[in-house]
Design an enzyme around this catalytic site. Structure first.
Site, PDB file in Angstrom:
ATOM      1  N   MET A  30       1.370  -1.330  -0.386  1.00 42.09           N
ATOM      2  CA  MET A  30       0.149  -0.402  -0.220  1.00 42.09           C
ATOM      3  C   MET A  30       1.161   0.617  -0.089  1.00 42.09           C
ATOM      4  O   MET A  30       0.210   2.371   0.500  1.00 42.09           O
ATOM      5  CB  MET A  30      -1.142   0.034   1.279  1.00 42.09           C
ATOM      6  CG  MET A  30      -1.332  -0.968   1.286  1.00 42.09           C
ATOM      7  SD  MET A  30      -3.324  -0.752   2.092  1.00 42.09           S
ATOM      8  CE  MET A  30      -2.714  -0.852   3.603  1.00 42.09           C
ATOM      9  N   ALA A  32       3.719   4.005   0.733  1.00 45.71           N
ATOM     10  CA  ALA A  32       4.356   4.846   2.184  1.00 45.71           C
ATOM     11  C   ALA A  32       5.944   3.304   2.698  1.00 45.71           C
ATOM     12  O   ALA A  32       5.557   2.710   3.840  1.00 45.71           O
ATOM     13  CB  ALA A  32       3.856   4.455   3.103  1.00 45.71           C
ATOM     14  N   LEU A  33       5.997   3.472   1.234  1.00 49.81           N
ATOM     15  CA  LEU A  33       7.469   1.774   1.304  1.00 49.81           C
ATOM     16  C   LEU A  33       8.569   2.714   2.764  1.00 49.81           C
ATOM     17  O   LEU A  33       9.045   3.698   2.892  1.00 49.81           O
ATOM     18  CB  LEU A  33       8.264   1.628   0.205  1.00 49.81           C
ATOM     19  CG  LEU A  33       7.185   1.315  -1.186  1.00 49.81           C
ATOM     20  CD1 LEU A  33       7.610   0.607  -2.414  1.00 49.81           C
ATOM     21  CD2 LEU A  33       6.077   0.591  -0.333  1.00 49.81           C
ATOM     22  N   HIS A  37       9.215  -3.088   3.325  1.00 48.25           N
ATOM     23  CA  HIS A  37       8.991  -3.420   1.938  1.00 48.25           C
ATOM     24  C   HIS A  37      10.290  -4.098   0.739  1.00 48.25           C
ATOM     25  O   HIS A  37      10.282  -5.220   0.299  1.00 48.25           O
ATOM     26  CB  HIS A  37       7.921  -2.278   0.699  1.00 48.25           C
ATOM     27  CG  HIS A  37       6.851  -2.234   2.124  1.00 48.25           C
ATOM     28  ND1 HIS A  37       7.050  -0.885   3.104  1.00 48.25           N
ATOM     29  CD2 HIS A  37       5.916  -2.531   1.700  1.00 48.25           C
ATOM     30  CE1 HIS A  37       5.750  -0.847   3.220  1.00 48.25           C
ATOM     31  NE2 HIS A  37       4.868  -1.853   2.672  1.00 48.25           N
ATOM     32  N   GLY A 158       4.318 -10.176   4.370  1.00 47.59           N
ATOM     33  CA  GLY A 158       5.450 -10.644   5.907  1.00 47.59           C
ATOM     34  C   GLY A 158       5.131 -10.929   6.424  1.00 47.59           C
ATOM     35  O   GLY A 158       3.530 -10.629   6.339  1.00 47.59           O
ATOM     36  N   LYS A 160       4.436  -9.623   9.240  1.00 47.43           N
ATOM     37  CA  LYS A 160       4.477  -8.287  10.168  1.00 47.43           C
ATOM     38  C   LYS A 160       2.771  -8.570  10.662  1.00 47.43           C
ATOM     39  O   LYS A 160       2.266  -8.299  11.460  1.00 47.43           O
ATOM     40  CB  LYS A 160       5.039  -7.750   9.557  1.00 47.43           C
ATOM     41  CG  LYS A 160       4.471  -6.157   9.834  1.00 47.43           C
ATOM     42  CD  LYS A 160       5.028  -5.437  11.223  1.00 47.43           C
ATOM     43  CE  LYS A 160       4.451  -4.319  11.114  1.00 47.43           C
ATOM     44  NZ  LYS A 160       2.666  -4.048  10.865  1.00 47.43           N
ATOM     45  N   MET A 197       9.067  -2.376  11.550  1.00 49.12           N
ATOM     46  CA  MET A 197       8.612  -1.247  10.378  1.00 49.12           C
ATOM     47  C   MET A 197       7.769  -1.482  10.040  1.00 49.12           C
ATOM     48  O   MET A 197       6.642  -2.396   9.430  1.00 49.12           O
ATOM     49  CB  MET A 197      10.175  -1.859   9.626  1.00 49.12           C
ATOM     50  CG  MET A 197      11.044  -0.678  10.336  1.00 49.12           C
ATOM     51  SD  MET A 197      12.513  -1.379   8.408  1.00 49.12           S
ATOM     52  CE  MET A 197      14.015  -0.740   8.970  1.00 49.12           C
ATOM     53  N   SER A 198       6.789  -0.514   9.874  1.00 48.10           N
ATOM     54  CA  SER A 198       5.371  -0.071   9.606  1.00 48.10           C
ATOM     55  C   SER A 198       5.163   1.706   8.159  1.00 48.10           C
ATOM     56  O   SER A 198       5.772   2.594   9.286  1.00 48.10           O
ATOM     57  CB  SER A 198       4.791  -0.136  10.596  1.00 48.10           C
ATOM     58  OG  SER A 198       3.696   0.446  10.054  1.00 48.10           O
TER      59      SER A 198
HETATM   60  P1  AMP Z   1       1.829  -2.884   3.025  1.00 49.24           P
HETATM   61  O1  AMP Z   1       1.920  -1.778   2.451  1.00 49.24           O
HETATM   62  O2  AMP Z   1       1.515  -2.699   5.060  1.00 49.24           O
HETATM   63  O3  AMP Z   1      -0.028  -3.628   3.063  1.00 49.24           O
HETATM   64  O4  AMP Z   1       2.776  -4.003   3.345  1.00 49.24           O
HETATM   65  C1  AMP Z   1       3.077  -5.520   2.005  1.00 49.24           C
HETATM   66  C2  AMP Z   1       3.943  -6.199   2.652  1.00 49.24           C
HETATM   67  O5  AMP Z   1       5.014  -5.767   2.886  1.00 49.24           O
HETATM   68  C3  AMP Z   1       2.963  -6.741   3.271  1.00 49.24           C
HETATM   69  O6  AMP Z   1       3.199  -8.561   3.295  1.00 49.24           O
HETATM   70  C4  AMP Z   1       3.666  -6.841   4.968  1.00 49.24           C
HETATM   71  O7  AMP Z   1       3.472  -8.406   5.802  1.00 49.24           O
HETATM   72  C5  AMP Z   1       4.807  -6.173   4.476  1.00 49.24           C
HETATM   73  N1  AMP Z   1       5.739  -5.381   5.037  1.00 49.24           N
HETATM   74  C6  AMP Z   1       5.171  -4.869   6.149  1.00 49.24           C
HETATM   75  N2  AMP Z   1       6.380  -4.342   7.123  1.00 49.24           N
HETATM   76  C7  AMP Z   1       6.555  -5.675   6.988  1.00 49.24           C
HETATM   77  C8  AMP Z   1       8.246  -5.877   8.040  1.00 49.24           C
HETATM   78  N3  AMP Z   1       8.595  -4.715   9.209  1.00 49.24           N
HETATM   79  N4  AMP Z   1       8.950  -6.386   7.747  1.00 49.24           N
HETATM   80  C9  AMP Z   1       8.934  -6.968   6.879  1.00 49.24           C
HETATM   81  N5  AMP Z   1       7.831  -6.652   5.930  1.00 49.24           N
HETATM   82  C10 AMP Z   1       7.109  -5.999   6.170  1.00 49.24           C
END
Ligand code: AMP
Length: 297
Positions: A30, A32-33, A37, A158, A160, A197-198
């Site tokens: 989504m 905001a990498l 990511h 991830g 996470k 990380m988030s």
């Molecule tokens: P998102 O943009 O939050 O939807 O995340 C996209 C992908 O990145 C998902 O598969 C998440 O689980 C993974 N992800 C998010 N944060 C982390 C992290 N800190 N370490 C590894 N993978 C992550």
């Protein structure tokens, strides 16, 4: 990196790559990498000739409209990070492309969730499913569309988002893609103080950012004391610690890592801790909801 905005264009392009013998790795995001990511992109690049990332803030998975409005958008930086890591393609669709049946009508977009139901069973009744009603239906809706457009050989997710990984695995079975897509779950990348990380961390102010690390400390406390204390005492200690730091806890659970079913103290003692377990937490720090988890044994 090639930028695609239209589903038909990327579908054709990926198809031609696969016909030329390239295996394709896919990382849905989504935006905001952050490095978490990027670690998924690196993982994909190690095993595939072609790596594609998608960036789409999916409105149907936000049960809280405020959370959607405030979701960080850093598109230029994201593109630069993907270029730097050597991602081959980025899919950047518009809402109207992913949900053409709803057009630009917000009400119709919400209505979409009532048109199709994914049978997720127990997975949707607990933890994130319980506290974010409709969230996993929205995740399934967008993931089905993305997977059918890209049809990757390998999908990188991830840890996470532990429960989401289980939901997407189930979705892949439900839509009959289990023999064509291999799922790889990648470890959670953390800041030096342990905070996972988030994208949502960007919304924390300096004080909140410092406090946020308590989530990781609680998970460590549980892992490190598993042999000496009962699960309920450990959960209680973690809860007290987080409450004292000002968190509002949605859940803090220790569950079977394969099924997410709860484990009682007696069951835990009876098995002498042999069962693979995971601790999962979701808590608000003021406006920002953070989630994390840790495999315990
Ligand atoms: P998102 O943009 O939050 O939807 O995340 C996209 C992908 O990145 C998902 O598969 C998440 O689980 C993974 N992800 C998010 N944060 C982390 C992290 N800190 N370490 C590894 N993978 C992550």
């Amino acid at each position: 990196m090639i930028l695609f905005k239209k589903a038909t264009d990327i579908h054709k392009y990926i198809d031609s790559q696969q016909k030329n013998g390239s295996s394709v790795g896919f990382i849905p995001t989504m935006g905001a990498l952050h490095q978490g990511h990027i670690s998924l992109v690196e993982m994909s690049k190690m095993s595939n000739q072609f790596t594609v990332c998608s960036l789409f803030v999916n409105p149907t998975q936000f049960n809280d409209p405020k959370d959607f409005e405030k979701y960080p958008v850093t598109l230029e930086k994201d593109i630069a990070m993907l270029e730097a890591v050597g991602c081959d393609a980025l899919f950047l669709p518009a809402v109207t492309d992913m949900y053409p049946e709803a057009g630009t009508n917000n009400q119709a977009l919400k209505g979409l969730l009532t048109t199709k139901h994914y049978e997720l069973g127990y997975l949707e009744e607990i933890l994130e499913g319980k506290f974010r009603p409709g969230h996993f239906q929205g995740v399934c809706m967008i993931m089905q569309r993305l997977l059918e457009i890209i049809l990757p050989d390998n999908l990188y997710l991830g840890q996470k988002d532990y429960q989401q990984c289980m939901v997407i695995r189930k979705l892949i079975d439900l839509i009959g893609l289990e023999n064509s897509i291999k799922v790889t779950i990648c470890p959670t990348l953390r800041e030096t103080d342990g905070l996972a990380m988030s994208s949502r961390n960007m919304r924390l102010n300096m004080k909140e950012r410092k406090t946020a690390t308590s989530i990781y400390q609680c998970l460590e406390l549980i892992r490190d004391n598993l042999q000496s204390e009962s699960l309920s005492v450990l959960k209680m200690k973690a809860g007290i610690l987080l409450n004292a730091e000002g968190f509002k806890i949605d859940y803090f659970e220790i569950v079977d890592a394969n099924t997410l079913s709860k484990i009682s103290d007696t069951e835990f003692a009876g098995q002498s801790g042999k069962k693979k377990m995971v601790a999962l937490v979701a808590a608000f720090l003021n406006e920002v909801r953070l989630i994390d988890n840790m495999i315990l044994n």
